[in-house]
Design a protein around this motif. Sequence first.
Motif, PDB file in Angstrom:
ATOM      1  N   LEU A  12       0.443  -1.312   0.353  1.00  0.00           N
ATOM      2  CA  LEU A  12      -0.034   0.113  -0.124  1.00  0.00           C
ATOM      3  C   LEU A  12       0.779   1.418  -0.162  1.00  0.00           C
ATOM      4  O   LEU A  12       0.364   2.342  -0.866  1.00  0.00           O
ATOM      5  N   ILE A 131      -6.660   3.801  -0.853  1.00  0.00           N
ATOM      6  CA  ILE A 131      -6.159   3.716  -0.232  1.00  0.00           C
ATOM      7  C   ILE A 131      -4.835   4.224   1.335  1.00  0.00           C
ATOM      8  O   ILE A 131      -4.695   2.885   2.545  1.00  0.00           O
ATOM      9  N   THR A 134      -7.293   2.271   3.251  1.00  0.00           N
ATOM     10  CA  THR A 134      -7.258   0.797   3.819  1.00  0.00           C
ATOM     11  C   THR A 134      -5.876   0.472   4.452  1.00  0.00           C
ATOM     12  O   THR A 134      -5.591  -0.434   5.189  1.00  0.00           O
ATOM     13  N   LEU A 135      -5.056   1.866   4.409  1.00  0.00           N
ATOM     14  CA  LEU A 135      -3.681   1.423   5.047  1.00  0.00           C
ATOM     15  C   LEU A 135      -4.387   1.373   6.321  1.00  0.00           C
ATOM     16  O   LEU A 135      -3.772   1.549   7.364  1.00  0.00           O
TER      17      LEU A 135
END
Length: 205
Positions: A12, A131, A134-135
């Motif tokens: 990621l 992103i 999700t991180l």
Amino acid sequence: MDMSNTTELTRLFSALRTQSPGGYSAGLHIRFAAPLVSESTYSPQWLGHYTANAYALRDPLIAWGLSCEGSIRWSELELPDPFNILRQAAEFGLKYGVALSCGPVQSRTIVGAARVDREFSDAEIERLLQIVRTLHEIAEPKTELTTAQIQALRCIAGGDRHAAAAAKLGISESALKARLVSARERLMARTTSEAIQKAKEIRLL
């Protein structure tokens, strides 16, 4: 954190780097004014200037990120910037960018992403936000340690060396080290000292 999560974080961050040609600065799960995970690809010159002037305490992008969730282009930010941090960033090549924020305020993730050539498009910002979210999810810290892990960290935090800590707990030195390693993995810490600090931050020690 298990190996699959570590690999996913690396992937990621790589995706974030690809989507941020001017660099990025990420603070994941900011608690008590410090992120549990941080990474930046901005130029060392800008990072040095930023740190030397303690701009993290004055940065309007961080102020926005702590009060809002979502995304905003730097050029659209309407918060005061009395130290002209954004103008100075532009002088270091960080001319266009976006701030991204997600998560509860007590464990907020804030990311700044930059371009040097043009503004980010809406589609690019949406990809960046995916992103970042999700991180944030992958880096969610484990809030529980086993009693054995806490005992091992507490001994080291109290100043015991490995041999003394192992003797105090009635285990072998290798068993003690295994407990410390598992505690570091669970807390996403690179060192035992970092694990101790993170455990204190989430009130486990």
